[in-house]
Design a protein around this motif. Structure first.
Motif, mmCIF file in Angstrom:
data_model
loop_
_atom_site.group_PDB
_atom_site.id
_atom_site.type_symbol
_atom_site.label_atom_id
_atom_site.label_comp_id
_atom_site.label_asym_id
_atom_site.label_seq_id
_atom_site.Cartn_x
_atom_site.Cartn_y
_atom_site.Cartn_z
ATOM 1 N N GLU A 238 94.860 -51.790 41.110
ATOM 2 C CA GLU A 238 93.430 -52.014 40.864
ATOM 3 C C GLU A 238 92.685 -50.682 40.727
ATOM 4 N N GLN A 239 92.994 -49.741 41.622
ATOM 5 C CA GLN A 239 92.354 -48.415 41.545
ATOM 6 C C GLN A 239 92.734 -47.700 40.257
ATOM 7 N N LEU A 240 94.012 -47.776 39.901
ATOM 8 C CA LEU A 240 94.469 -47.131 38.674
ATOM 9 C C LEU A 240 93.719 -47.690 37.466
ATOM 10 N N GLU A 241 93.625 -49.011 37.381
ATOM 11 C CA GLU A 241 92.941 -49.639 36.234
ATOM 12 C C GLU A 241 91.462 -49.257 36.191
ATOM 13 N N GLN A 242 90.838 -49.225 37.369
ATOM 14 C CA GLN A 242 89.416 -48.842 37.442
ATOM 15 C C GLN A 242 89.224 -47.408 36.947
ATOM 16 N N ASN A 243 90.092 -46.510 37.403
ATOM 17 C CA ASN A 243 89.986 -45.099 36.999
ATOM 18 C C ASN A 243 90.243 -44.924 35.506
ATOM 19 N N LEU A 244 91.223 -45.654 35.002
ATOM 20 C CA LEU A 244 91.530 -45.585 33.563
ATOM 21 C C LEU A 244 90.346 -46.059 32.721
ATOM 22 N N ALA A 245 89.724 -47.151 33.150
ATOM 23 C CA ALA A 245 88.577 -47.694 32.398
ATOM 24 C C ALA A 245 87.444 -46.673 32.330
ATOM 25 N N ILE A 246 87.175 -46.006 33.471
ATOM 26 C CA ILE A 246 86.103 -45.002 33.508
ATOM 27 C C ILE A 246 86.470 -43.796 32.642
ATOM 28 N N ALA A 247 87.726 -43.376 32.732
ATOM 29 C CA ALA A 247 88.179 -42.210 31.947
ATOM 30 C C ALA A 247 88.120 -42.500 30.447
ATOM 31 N N LYS A 248 88.471 -43.716 30.061
ATOM 32 C CA LYS A 248 88.488 -44.064 28.632
ATOM 33 C C LYS A 248 87.078 -44.126 28.037
ATOM 34 N N SER A 249 86.105 -44.513 28.867
ATOM 35 C CA SER A 249 84.739 -44.646 28.331
ATOM 36 C C SER A 249 83.880 -43.419 28.662
ATOM 37 N N PHE A 250 84.529 -42.332 29.134
ATOM 38 C CA PHE A 250 83.808 -41.156 29.601
ATOM 39 C C PHE A 250 82.931 -40.504 28.532
ATOM 40 N N LYS A 251 81.683 -40.247 28.951
ATOM 41 C CA LYS A 251 80.787 -39.386 28.158
ATOM 42 C C LYS A 251 80.253 -38.338 29.125
ATOM 43 N N PRO A 252 80.245 -37.066 28.734
ATOM 44 C CA PRO A 252 79.793 -36.016 29.661
ATOM 45 C C PRO A 252 78.376 -36.285 30.163
ATOM 46 N N MET A 253 78.156 -35.991 31.451
ATOM 47 C CA MET A 253 76.821 -36.111 32.034
ATOM 48 C C MET A 253 75.916 -35.031 31.442
ATOM 49 N N THR A 254 74.677 -35.384 31.154
ATOM 50 C CA THR A 254 73.704 -34.358 30.751
ATOM 51 C C THR A 254 73.261 -33.609 32.006
ATOM 52 N N ASP A 255 72.621 -32.460 31.822
ATOM 53 C CA ASP A 255 72.125 -31.693 32.971
ATOM 54 C C ASP A 255 71.180 -32.528 33.819
#
Length: 289
Positions: A238-255
């Protein structure tokens, strides 16, 4: 959609932003051997190839489980293994490496690091005659390891001194959003390491679980830094899938987004939360927590 990849310092390798912290695929974290094998292989199927472990994680069980998972499915050549020595001497470190290689069921690792160098005194011990750095250099000459690394949770000045003294290939350092607020590796260490072409791996991304209420933002914060990759400890599918989902949809944070997030978590910048940066985080305790 795949996870963004970045260059790993001067090595010519590239890794996805999300890498695998294998500390938690152990009984101590309620992860069975069968679950560990399944999680590791699912991670590789999804493109994760960087695996971090250490002999001190659950008395070698982390390395052992990783070795079993890779051997069972013939996947050793698909991954990059980083392990560590928490011994500060040459002889003690070489003995640890020999044991690590047995548990990992391999004749070499891609990366071997000095584990959690907290103080200048420890750094001096590693660099002294008969110190651990000698072991790393010898092991590389013998082909037992490919790259030399260092890690640190506590004081960025120690790691800055280390990279001034020796051309380490990589450094694993604490880069959670909470770490940003005190003894900040992001401010003090990252710019210099990048300038020298040293691969930087982020860790403590969840600040030992304290950032769990801001799970996605915590990952996004660390991914947004100018790092090569970040390891996240995973003990369940479950943790792996959650982390993968976040990594796949990653957009850099603005300042502005980063600033707003840091304001939200500012109250966490205290010794009870950032234990690895407090005076009672003494050697002998850090690596079993």
């Amino acid at each position: 959609m795949n996870v963004e990849k970045r260059m790993f310092g001067r090595t010519g390798q590239q890794f996805p932003l999300l890498s695998f912290g294998a500390q938690r695929i152990v009984d101590e974290h309620n992860c069975t051997e069968d679950e560990a094998i399944a999680i590791v292989n699912r991670a590789i199927d999804e493109g994760i190839t960087y695996f971090d472990t250490a002999p001190s994680y659950s008395k070698g069980q982390s390395e052992e489980r990783l070795g079993i998972a890779l051997a069972l499915h013939g996947r050793r050549n698909d991954v990059w293994i980083a392990t560590k020595t928490n011994d500060r001497t040459r002889d003690g470190s070489l003995k640890l490496l020999e044991e690590s290689l047995k548990r990992l069921q391999t004749d070499h690792v891609e990366e071997w690091r000095l584990h959690n160098i907290m103080t200048m005194e420890e750094l001096d011990k590693c660099f002294a005659k008969g110190g651990a750095l000698e072991a790393l250099i010898e092991a590389k000459d013998q082909g037992l390891i490919k790259h030399i690394s260092i890690s640190g949770h506590t004081n960025p000045r120690v790691q800055l001194e280390a990279i001034d003294r020796y051309p380490f290939d990589s450094a694993l350092v604490a880069l959670s959003a909470a770490d940003h607020l005190v003894y900040s590796f992001a401010h003090e260490f990252l710019p210099k390491a990048n300038e020298k072409g040293i691969a930087v791996i982020g860790m403590k991304v969840m600040a030992l679980g304290k950032l769990a209420p801001w799970y996605e933002k915590a990952l996004q914060y660390t991914f947004s830094l100018p790092i090569s990759t970040s390891i996240v400890g995973m003990e369940s599918m479950e943790q792996l899938e959650q982390n993968l989902a976040i990594a796949k949809s990653f957009k850099p944070m603005t300042d502005l987004e980063q600033l707003s997030f840091l304001k939200e978590i500012m109250h966490l910048a205290n010794p009870d939360v950032l234990r690895w940066k407090s005076t009672d985080w003494v050697s002998g305790e850090w690596y079993v927590r």
